[in-house]
Design a protein around this motif. Structure first.
Motif, PDB file in Angstrom:
ATOM      1  N   GLU A 219       0.967  -1.005  -0.703  1.00  0.00           N
ATOM      2  CA  GLU A 219      -0.081   0.532   0.165  1.00  0.00           C
ATOM      3  C   GLU A 219       0.708   1.261  -0.099  1.00  0.00           C
ATOM      4  N   HIS A 220       0.532   2.610   0.261  1.00  0.00           N
ATOM      5  CA  HIS A 220       0.874   3.988  -0.249  1.00  0.00           C
ATOM      6  C   HIS A 220       0.064   4.621   1.488  1.00  0.00           C
ATOM      7  N   ARG A 221       1.253   5.635   1.080  1.00  0.00           N
ATOM      8  CA  ARG A 221       0.688   6.963   2.350  1.00  0.00           C
ATOM      9  C   ARG A 221       0.981   8.255   1.251  1.00  0.00           C
ATOM     10  N   SER A 222       0.615   8.836   1.496  1.00  0.00           N
ATOM     11  CA  SER A 222       0.686  10.416   0.649  1.00  0.00           C
ATOM     12  C   SER A 222       1.145  11.118   1.877  1.00  0.00           C
ATOM     13  N   ILE A 223       2.288  11.565   1.572  1.00  0.00           N
ATOM     14  CA  ILE A 223       3.177  13.677   2.561  1.00  0.00           C
ATOM     15  C   ILE A 223       3.277  14.117   2.465  1.00  0.00           C
ATOM     16  N   LYS A 224       2.742  14.941   3.460  1.00  0.00           N
ATOM     17  CA  LYS A 224       2.363  16.675   2.615  1.00  0.00           C
ATOM     18  C   LYS A 224       3.001  17.648   3.568  1.00  0.00           C
ATOM     19  N   VAL A 225       3.757  18.618   2.686  1.00  0.00           N
ATOM     20  CA  VAL A 225       3.676  19.625   3.736  1.00  0.00           C
ATOM     21  C   VAL A 225       3.127  21.129   2.873  1.00  0.00           C
ATOM     22  N   ASP A 226       3.043  20.944   4.176  1.00  0.00           N
ATOM     23  CA  ASP A 226       1.751  22.316   3.450  1.00  0.00           C
ATOM     24  C   ASP A 226       1.164  22.373   2.138  1.00  0.00           C
ATOM     25  N   ASN A 227       1.407  22.472   0.291  1.00  0.00           N
ATOM     26  CA  ASN A 227       0.712  21.848   0.013  1.00  0.00           C
ATOM     27  C   ASN A 227       0.713  21.437  -1.457  1.00  0.00           C
ATOM     28  N   GLU A 228       1.895  20.404  -1.204  1.00  0.00           N
ATOM     29  CA  GLU A 228       3.215  19.698  -1.928  1.00  0.00           C
ATOM     30  C   GLU A 228       3.514  18.631  -1.283  1.00  0.00           C
TER      31      GLU A 228
ATOM     32  N   ASN B  64      -2.779   4.099  -8.406  1.00  0.00           N
ATOM     33  CA  ASN B  64      -3.154   5.092  -7.757  1.00  0.00           C
ATOM     34  C   ASN B  64      -2.039   6.085  -6.679  1.00  0.00           C
ATOM     35  N   THR B  65      -0.642   6.155  -7.790  1.00  0.00           N
ATOM     36  CA  THR B  65      -0.002   6.771  -7.303  1.00  0.00           C
ATOM     37  C   THR B  65       0.620   7.618  -8.065  1.00  0.00           C
ATOM     38  N   ASP B  66      -0.059   7.736  -9.573  1.00  0.00           N
ATOM     39  CA  ASP B  66       0.528   8.656 -10.273  1.00  0.00           C
ATOM     40  C   ASP B  66       0.233  10.292 -10.320  1.00  0.00           C
ATOM     41  N   ASN B  67      -0.113  10.831  -9.322  1.00  0.00           N
ATOM     42  CA  ASN B  67      -0.619  11.700  -8.522  1.00  0.00           C
ATOM     43  C   ASN B  67       0.926  12.305  -8.223  1.00  0.00           C
ATOM     44  N   PHE B  68       2.038  11.412  -7.612  1.00  0.00           N
ATOM     45  CA  PHE B  68       2.673  11.937  -6.531  1.00  0.00           C
ATOM     46  C   PHE B  68       3.891  12.300  -8.157  1.00  0.00           C
ATOM     47  N   PRO B  69       4.774  13.740  -7.866  1.00  0.00           N
ATOM     48  CA  PRO B  69       6.217  13.714  -8.684  1.00  0.00           C
ATOM     49  C   PRO B  69       7.306  12.933  -7.829  1.00  0.00           C
TER      50      PRO B  69
END
Length: 419
Positions: free
Chosen positions: A284-293, A320-325
């Motif tokens: 699985e995956h997680r999103s790590i956010k700092v402010d708006n990135e 569903n990870t294509d949006n991660f730069p």
């Protein structure tokens, strides 16, 4: 029956090495008195008798009745002795081959005299055979010392390895982010809790932004971790601690009473991750956010080439990870990177462990060598290809041999910067 056959094979191999080395010792000690040589013989042969008994009892006849930690120490004693003897044997065999070639050449040339290392007939000489014998025994004895030092000093000589990686798509908010990685704790092997705590202190003193653990919390059973739960629970980071499983965590190398007992053991280990506040990523995956990135952290279960278990499902983790730069992957076994990641995904960096650098080798500046590189192309440090990277941590703990020679336990601090 099969177990008995294996016992006999090992005994035969050990005795062959013992006889070869003993003949060398007899040659070196031939000038000593008869009583002294008798004592040397008794002492020498007592060691293989003890060693063979240890192997037979602890690993073949009664494998489940000896505490795993003590079994590791006993195995290490035998390992140190026989690897050292093997080194001496190899040198002796090389010498025998050299003597054979020299003898054949002398026969062809009609030369009958013995070759010596000294060309002066007026000075004491040492034959080539004696020189090789003494060299072989010296190297074997020195190796025993080195391996013993590896137990006394190397096992807990934690080193912080710093590495900087530039990523062209790294969001500006993550420029300079510092990632701490440890791997291969193998808590069932530890014997110095104070030193283990000291290693965790080293990590915390680095004040990382995020922390990764890439598998093998135990050797076999979740209960091994009980005494070290509070130690590793201290590992915290502002952006979280993320973990995955290694091949040893599944209990595949232990004979369980039932399938349910094995499943319960794994569930207990997963619960330990949760109670420590570690986010265990299982395909699985997680999103790590700092402010708006944001960037993506992916983690899969163990997947290893060759004979290792392939539990992981990268396709599931990457969905569903294509949006991660930028995508960072936690995958225990470094062989997974070349098999499924490199050139086949948009994963920027994979973090692995597993090899321990075999706990044995040489690192001098940029030069590094270990026998484990015969099995793994990527086995320690940073590897980069086609704008994709793999970092292989050398491991925090140890298994089998309770020490480290040359390849020391590692705490990785990786800094990501914008290319």
């Amino acid at each position: 029956m099969q177990r008995i056959i294996w016992v006999l094979v090992f005994v035969g191999l050990f005795l062959a090495i013992d006889f070869f080395v003993f003949e060398a010792i007899k040659q070196v000690s031939k000038a000593l008195s008869e009583n002294t040589n008798r004592v040397i013989s008794y002492v020498y042969w007592s060691i293989p008798i003890i060693s063979i008994s240890i192997i037979a009892i602890a690993f073949f006849l009664f494998p489940g009745r000896i505490n795993p930690m003590w079994r590791n120490f006993l195995a290490s004693f035998v390992f140190i002795i026989y690897i050292s003897k093997l080194i001496a044997t190899i040198v002796l065999l090389i010498g025998e081959v050299g003597r054979g070639i020299e003898w054949l050449y002398a026969k062809i040339q009609g030369i009958g005299k013995e070759t010596t290392l000294s060309d002066s007939s007026e000075s004491p000489t040492i034959t080539r055979s004696e020189f090789i014998t003494k060299t072989a025994l010296t190297m074997g004895a020195a190796h025993v010392g080195v391996m013993t030092f590896g137990i006394l000093s190397g096992a807990h000589d934690y080193r912080v390895k710093r590495v900087k990686v530039a990523l062209k798509n790294l969001p500006s908010k993550f420029n300079g982010i510092r990632i701490a990685q440890i791997s291969d704790v193998h808590s069932g092997s530890f014997y110095n809790k104070t030193a283990v705590n000291g290693g965790v202190d080293l990590l915390l003193n680095e004040k990382p932004d995020i922390a990764f653990f890439t598998g093998d919390l135990v050797n076999n059973k979740s209960e091994e971790f009980r005494d070290y739960f509070d130690t590793f629970k201290r590992i915290k980071a502002p952006l979280g601690v993320y973990s995955t499983l290694g091949n040893h965590d599944y209990g595949d190398y232990y004979q369980w009473a039932s399938a349910k007992e094995k499943i319960d053991n794994l569930n207990n280990l997963k619960e330990a991750h949760r109670l420590m506040g570690w986010d265990l990523l299982l395909d699985e995956h997680r999103s790590i956010k700092v402010d708006n990135e944001e960037i993506g952290i992916l983690g899969i279960q163990n997947w290893g080439a060759g004979g290792f278990a392939k539990y992981g499902n990268l396709e599931k983790a990457i969905t569903n990870t294509d949006n991660f730069p930028v995508k960072l992957l936690l995958s225990h076994d470094p062989s997974h990177w070349r098999e499924q990641v490199l050139g086949k995904t948009q994963i920027d960096i994979a973090f692995a462990g597993h090899t321990h650098g075999m706990q044995y080798g040489v690192e001098l500046g940029s030069f590094k060598w270990s026998p484990v590189q015969l099995r793994y192309k990527e086995w320690a440090g940073l590897y980069s290809q086609q704008d994709q990277h793999l970092y292989v941590n050398r491991g925090y703990g140890f298994i089998g041999y309770p020490g480290r020679v040359g390849i020391l336990p590692e705490i990785t601090i990786m800094e990501l910067v914008t290319a």
